[in-house]
Design a protein around this motif. Structure first.
Motif, PDB file in Angstrom:
ATOM      1  N   GLN A  88      -0.780  10.005  -3.727  1.00  0.00           N
ATOM      2  CA  GLN A  88      -0.334   9.957  -2.332  1.00  0.00           C
ATOM      3  C   GLN A  88      -0.016   8.527  -1.859  1.00  0.00           C
ATOM      4  N   VAL A  89      -0.897   7.582  -2.196  1.00  0.00           N
ATOM      5  CA  VAL A  89      -0.756   6.216  -1.711  1.00  0.00           C
ATOM      6  C   VAL A  89       0.585   5.590  -2.068  1.00  0.00           C
ATOM      7  N   LEU A  90       1.157   6.048  -3.164  1.00  0.00           N
ATOM      8  CA  LEU A  90       2.379   5.403  -3.660  1.00  0.00           C
ATOM      9  C   LEU A  90       3.518   5.505  -2.665  1.00  0.00           C
ATOM     10  N   GLU A  91       3.508   6.595  -1.905  1.00  0.00           N
ATOM     11  CA  GLU A  91       4.560   6.789  -0.911  1.00  0.00           C
ATOM     12  C   GLU A  91       4.546   5.683   0.156  1.00  0.00           C
ATOM     13  N   ASP A  92       3.346   5.201   0.448  1.00  0.00           N
ATOM     14  CA  ASP A  92       3.185   4.230   1.532  1.00  0.00           C
ATOM     15  C   ASP A  92       3.367   2.781   1.085  1.00  0.00           C
ATOM     16  N   LEU A  93       3.488   2.574  -0.207  1.00  0.00           N
ATOM     17  CA  LEU A  93       3.613   1.201  -0.709  1.00  0.00           C
ATOM     18  C   LEU A  93       5.088   0.821  -0.818  1.00  0.00           C
ATOM     19  N   PRO A  94       5.396  -0.472  -0.701  1.00  0.00           N
ATOM     20  CA  PRO A  94       6.779  -0.917  -0.945  1.00  0.00           C
ATOM     21  C   PRO A  94       7.116  -0.764  -2.431  1.00  0.00           C
ATOM     22  N   GLU A  95       8.363  -0.964  -2.782  1.00  0.00           N
ATOM     23  CA  GLU A  95       8.737  -0.888  -4.197  1.00  0.00           C
ATOM     24  C   GLU A  95       8.047  -1.995  -4.979  1.00  0.00           C
ATOM     25  N   PHE A  96       7.876  -1.752  -6.267  1.00  0.00           N
ATOM     26  CA  PHE A  96       7.113  -2.726  -7.075  1.00  0.00           C
ATOM     27  C   PHE A  96       7.722  -2.846  -8.466  1.00  0.00           C
ATOM     28  N   ASP A  97       7.212  -3.856  -9.212  1.00  0.00           N
ATOM     29  CA  ASP A  97       7.765  -4.166 -10.540  1.00  0.00           C
ATOM     30  C   ASP A  97       6.847  -3.741 -11.674  1.00  0.00           C
ATOM     31  N   ILE A  98       5.565  -3.674 -11.370  1.00  0.00           N
ATOM     32  CA  ILE A  98       4.593  -3.334 -12.415  1.00  0.00           C
ATOM     33  C   ILE A  98       3.599  -2.328 -11.841  1.00  0.00           C
ATOM     34  N   LEU A  99       3.452  -1.217 -12.557  1.00  0.00           N
ATOM     35  CA  LEU A  99       2.462  -0.211 -12.185  1.00  0.00           C
ATOM     36  C   LEU A  99       1.388  -0.163 -13.264  1.00  0.00           C
ATOM     37  N   LEU A 100       0.161  -0.464 -12.874  1.00  0.00           N
ATOM     38  CA  LEU A 100      -0.986  -0.366 -13.785  1.00  0.00           C
ATOM     39  C   LEU A 100      -1.782   0.875 -13.422  1.00  0.00           C
ATOM     40  N   VAL A 101      -2.118   1.680 -14.420  1.00  0.00           N
ATOM     41  CA  VAL A 101      -2.964   2.840 -14.155  1.00  0.00           C
ATOM     42  C   VAL A 101      -4.184   2.795 -15.075  1.00  0.00           C
ATOM     43  N   GLY A 102      -5.317   2.461 -14.503  1.00  0.00           N
ATOM     44  CA  GLY A 102      -6.562   2.389 -15.264  1.00  0.00           C
ATOM     45  C   GLY A 102      -7.426   3.617 -15.039  1.00  0.00           C
ATOM     46  N   GLY A 103      -7.320   4.182 -13.851  1.00  0.00           N
ATOM     47  CA  GLY A 103      -8.076   5.389 -13.547  1.00  0.00           C
ATOM     48  C   GLY A 103      -7.156   6.331 -12.814  1.00  0.00           C
ATOM     49  N   SER A 104      -7.174   7.609 -13.210  1.00  0.00           N
ATOM     50  CA  SER A 104      -6.194   8.514 -12.623  1.00  0.00           C
ATOM     51  C   SER A 104      -6.812   9.817 -12.128  1.00  0.00           C
ATOM     52  N   SER A 105      -8.127   9.972 -12.331  1.00  0.00           N
ATOM     53  CA  SER A 105      -8.840  11.157 -11.813  1.00  0.00           C
ATOM     54  C   SER A 105      -8.089  12.460 -12.075  1.00  0.00           C
TER      55      SER A 105
END
Lengths: 187, 187, 187, 187
Positions: C93-110
């Protein structure tokens, strides 16, 4: 254990399963001379030969006739042909035609691991063991998920082996590809 | 990081050091643009190129002229020749002729690791780092013992990397040979 | 690199990501000071801190307020708070509220890795990178499958690190749990 | 194989040797019921128990009386006491007092590995096997060097095992410390 280089090989056929992995599969299988073993995707026949030395009866299955040819040559080399039936067939279909067994080995599953485990489970005697050796990330997960679905408790062991090459300059460590062994026992 | 396949290679020359190992050596070295780096046994030049991108000055040393040729080709390819002096010489003797430096890399030592570390230590600036990459059991122990003898605290990290090959049947894990990185800092 | 022991920790919060893994994630990310980074499941903040030192801006996201507290403490310790926005929210959900980005790190994804990758991909700039660190067999496969589904080419690297403890009797090798890094780049 | 948790343990005593390592040591040893085995540095008795199940006779040696106590308890638990002589002594001295044997296991050597191998070699029957399990960088090299000095061909295998913990979220891989097995056979 038989050394890797003592098996007859063919560069088109996978195997033999490396010595240390054969050793660990044997241990996990708890094989005894009373056991009937089914080896699905026998390839070069490395595991077939090792189990033929210790079990009562082995069915070596592969859908590739070239693999079965190499397996037969290795069984002759190690004088184990009488204990092994080499079956030219595809899994899981072949499982219907086999008698009940105590140990199911799955080394190659051609994308049908889940079905093989489910059909195999039906023919597995009480206290029987299933052992999957996996080189693909995906088969590890499929093996674990299917065993859970069958109400079994999977044991997962990833094995990374490096062997030392004795050179003049010292002992150079060379890696084998990692193998994951997923095993379980019918309760 | 540069991909392994982007380096010019020669099958008689060891290297390039694999991407992940180059990455870890860079991290352990804490390299900055102020640093002078000496790369003993530069081989294909994989580490030379990476350090040339980040350090002030690099001396790439190898006693094999063929290795130096490949290193030069890679420096040209990545347009880094001006920052690197390629030195056709043997270690540890060459160390006497080099200016003081901040980072000593030892990838190949031809049986003279202990002497290289001792001579290198003399030319190492305060806070300087030494990083040995080892593929032989024996060099790991020699690096640790020599660093201790010099009053340094060795940090030992063994790295085993497997890469996934994306096949139609799934993701097959293939192992790289394990590398041990022994590093230390002059206090 | 920051040493593992230099991070403030809490035994209820996972992390920090071990030094060598942080190093490899940084290399795979090709981070520069122009990059905006989103760190999903930041935990102790190990990767957040490292990226804050090198990127333009970092969003550190975790749904566990305790994790965010530790991340904030580490950012203060390393004087990086101004570059990081700590976000108490759930992914995807949070991704919708963030500006565009260059690097996405996913360490925990539940359990929502696939959705996180798909939503994240929408906000990823051209040439942007996605890096998943996985300790579970299942997330490796989910990461690879989702990246393929998005038309991306996954790079899979399994990393096994052992560190030497310098004892009086010798150098004892102690293993860290293996981590698989799955990375890709938007083309 | 016996599961690790089925052994009686004491947190001051090293061991038991992990299941997969016990399995590989058994394979490398080629043990049969005719063999006499000497286990130097038996610790908890993990290998002693496994060999007692398969060999003719085992001598379990440790210089720590507490270790011998735990070994005795495990032998009783698995009803193997009659096949094992537990010896409170130091190696290499103890080797002089033992009869000739077929398999020498060295798990702990207290800095005297080279002497143990040399003295052990004298009492080793033709075709006898020596197996060293090493957790220290230094003992690996010492084992290889001493075997070479004795005119033997060392086989070096480094084993890294990770086991999957079945959690609700998935299968978490947890690493065991790497063990190197150095083995050889008297020709």
């Amino acid at each position: 254990m038989i050394k890797d280089n003592d098996f007859i090989k063919d560069h088109d056929i996978p195997g033999p399963t490396k010595e240390e992995i054969r050793c660990l599969v044997l241990c996990k299988s708890q094989v005894t001379e009373k056991d009937t073993v089914v080896d699905i995707g026998c390839g070069t026949g490395g595991l077939t030969v090792e189990f033929a030395r210790r079990a009562g009866k082995v069915y070596a299955v592969d859908k590739n006739p070239e693999a079965l040819k190499i397996t037969r040559l290795n069984l002759e080399k190690f004088q184990l042909s009488p204990k092994v039936e080499v079956v030219d067939a595809s899994a899981p279909q072949v499982l219907e035609d086999l008698p009940e067994f105590d140990i199911l080995l799955v080394g190659g599953s051609s994308g049908k691991l889940s079905q093989i485990l489910k059909e195999g489970y039906k023919k597995l005697n009480d206290d029987g063991r299933i052992i999957v050796t996996s080189i693909l990330l995906e088969t590890r997960v499929e093996a674990v998920a299917t065993m859970k679905e069958l109400g079994l408790i999977p044991e997962v062991v990833e094995v990374s082996i490096s062997r030392g090459r004795i050179l003049e300059s010292g002992t150079m460590m060379t890696a084998q590809n990692p193998i994951t062994i997923i095993s379980t026992q019918k309760i």
